[in-house]
Enzyme design. Structure first.
Site, short mmCIF file in Angstrom:
data_model
loop_
_atom_site.label_atom_id
_atom_site.label_comp_id
_atom_site.label_asym_id
_atom_site.label_seq_id
_atom_site.Cartn_x
_atom_site.Cartn_y
_atom_site.Cartn_z
N ASN A 12 11.03 -10.55 -0.85
CA ASN A 12 10.39 -9.54 0.00
C ASN A 12 10.68 -9.89 1.47
OD1 ASN A 12 8.39 -8.37 1.73
ND2 ASN A 12 7.17 -7.86 -0.07
N HIS A 15 8.41 -9.58 6.25
CA HIS A 15 7.94 -10.35 7.40
C HIS A 15 9.05 -10.77 8.35
CE1 HIS A 15 4.01 -9.68 6.11
NE2 HIS A 15 4.22 -10.25 4.94
N HIS A 48 8.39 -3.06 1.77
CA HIS A 48 7.21 -2.18 1.74
C HIS A 48 7.20 -1.32 3.00
CE1 HIS A 48 2.49 -2.03 1.36
NE2 HIS A 48 3.02 -0.83 1.42
N ARG A 50 5.19 0.73 4.97
CA ARG A 50 3.77 1.08 5.09
C ARG A 50 3.60 2.35 5.89
NH1 ARG A 50 0.14 -3.57 3.82
NH2 ARG A 50 -1.48 -2.18 4.54
N ARG A 54 4.18 -0.92 10.15
CA ARG A 54 3.94 -2.14 10.93
C ARG A 54 5.06 -3.17 10.78
NH1 ARG A 54 -1.15 -4.71 7.69
NH2 ARG A 54 -1.96 -2.63 8.04
N HIS A 55 5.80 -3.09 9.66
CA HIS A 55 6.96 -4.00 9.56
C HIS A 55 8.22 -3.21 9.22
CE1 HIS A 55 5.33 -4.10 5.49
NE2 HIS A 55 4.41 -5.01 5.76
N GLU A 75 8.45 -0.67 -2.15
CA GLU A 75 6.98 -0.66 -2.28
C GLU A 75 6.41 0.45 -1.44
OE1 GLU A 75 4.54 -4.04 -1.44
OE2 GLU A 75 5.96 -5.32 -2.47
N THR A 106 -1.52 -6.49 1.28
CA THR A 106 -2.04 -5.72 0.15
C THR A 106 -3.09 -6.56 -0.57
OG1 THR A 106 0.22 -4.91 -0.01
CG2 THR A 106 -1.27 -4.28 -1.77
N GLU A 156 3.22 -4.92 -12.03
CA GLU A 156 3.29 -6.17 -11.28
C GLU A 156 1.87 -6.68 -11.15
OE1 GLU A 156 5.99 -6.56 -8.04
OE2 GLU A 156 4.69 -7.96 -6.99
N HIS A 199 2.64 -11.87 -5.11
CA HIS A 199 1.70 -11.99 -3.99
C HIS A 199 1.19 -13.40 -3.83
CE1 HIS A 199 -0.96 -10.85 -0.78
NE2 HIS A 199 -0.37 -9.68 -0.78
N1 PXP Z 1 4.39 -7.88 -4.56
C1 PXP Z 1 3.70 -6.90 -3.95
C2 PXP Z 1 3.41 -5.67 -4.73
C3 PXP Z 1 3.31 -7.01 -2.60
O1 PXP Z 1 2.62 -6.01 -2.00
C4 PXP Z 1 3.67 -8.16 -1.89
C5 PXP Z 1 3.31 -8.28 -0.43
O2 PXP Z 1 3.91 -7.28 0.29
C6 PXP Z 1 4.40 -9.15 -2.55
C7 PXP Z 1 4.72 -9.01 -3.90
C8 PXP Z 1 4.82 -10.41 -1.86
O3 PXP Z 1 3.71 -11.12 -1.47
P1 PXP Z 1 3.89 -12.34 -0.48
O4 PXP Z 1 4.50 -11.80 0.77
O5 PXP Z 1 2.52 -12.86 -0.31
O6 PXP Z 1 4.82 -13.32 -1.18
#
Ligand code: PXP
Length: 251
Positions: A12, A15, A48, A50, A54-55, A75, A106, A156, A199
């Site tokens: 992901n 960030h 994602h 949003r 924001r990102h 996402e 999330t 998920e 997550h």
């Molecule tokens: N899976 C989903 C559905 C998420 O929303 C996120 C965070 O955006 C992640 C995985 C990844 O989580 P993390 O950034 O905490 O590793």
């Protein structure tokens, strides 16, 4: 128990965009991160978009669709705007997540059970367009059964509560959350759903989850991007890959 093969690592990159947006310019470029992840063995990229942008931006999604040769897991919240964007790009997968403007990330899984009819109608065109539909839910039987009923192909499971409990030293809570993830992975798999987990996963928390036999994919972002600051994205990812493989008994 024999573990069922190599787990997919979905990276992901949200960030990287968070840091870029802190200054409002073009760097660091999330597409560059996606390219590096792709070149050093990521099995997919997650981003994602949003509602508040924001990102990840709309242009990032366009760019990812152009450059990726590995699957994009898009996402999105269950809104008309996001559905239209997904239908325009037709990414490999869409992961439907809850979204609140005031949250930092999330925070919980989607309430599928309460919104079954609405979500069934919402995901049907996405499935018809050829996207694999994944629903991000807590490790909760009601939500899994509802996700199955509405026609999702993937669930998920939200590992945030397990990871938070571990890092806050609440080990009884951690073990309970881990047991729920383990049990619900098996239940979801038994219903014919593909199981992903994501997550909050870190080097310390990934292996007990990776050792469950049913999940086929872990989606990991924040920790990996943070770790990349210190050791670079490729070594950060390769260490995660090594830990996942070790947990599956793959050398
Ligand atoms: N899976 C989903 C559905 C998420 O929303 C996120 C965070 O955006 C992640 C995985 C990844 O989580 P993390 O950034 O905490 O590793």
């Amino acid at each position: 128990m024999t573990y069922s093969g190599k787990l997919r690592l979905g990276v992901n990159i949200d960030h990287v965009a968070t840091v870029r947006n802190a200054r409002g310019g073009d760097t660091p470029d999330p597409l560059r991160a996606a390219r590096i992840a792709q070149e050093c063995g990521a099995d997919g990229i997650t981003a994602h978009l949003r509602e508040d942008r924001r990102h990840i931006s709309d242009a990032d999604i366009e760019g990812l669709m152009e450059i990726l040769t590995i699957p994009l897991n898009f996402e999105m919240a269950a809104t008309d705007e996001m559905q239209a964007i997904a239908l325009r790009h037709k990414p490999h997968a869409v992961c439907i997540v809850p979204e609140k403007r005031e949250e930092r990330t999330t925070e919980g899984g989607l309430e599928v059970a309460r919104e079954e009819n609405k979500l069934a109608h919402f995901i049907a065109p996405l499935r018809d367009a050829g996207c694999r539909v994944s629903i991000f839910i807590a490790a909760d039987l009601r939500q899994i059964e509802a996700a199955h009923r509405i026609g999702a192909q993937v669930v998920e499971l939200h590992s945030g509560a397990y990871c938070d409990a571990h890092h806050e030293g609440r080990f009884e809570d951690r073990d309970r959350e881990l047991a729920a993830l383990r049990e619900m992975s098996a239940v979801a798999h038994g219903l014919g759903l593909e199981v992903h987990v994501g997550h909050g996963l870190t080097y310390e928390t990934v292996q007990p989850v990776a050792a469950f036999p049913e999940p086929v994919e872990l989606n990991i972002g924040h920790f990996l991007i943070g770790e990349a600051i210190f050791r670079g994205l490729e070594p950060a990812m390769l260490e995660m890959r090594r830990l996942m493989d070790e947990a599956r008994g793959i050398t």
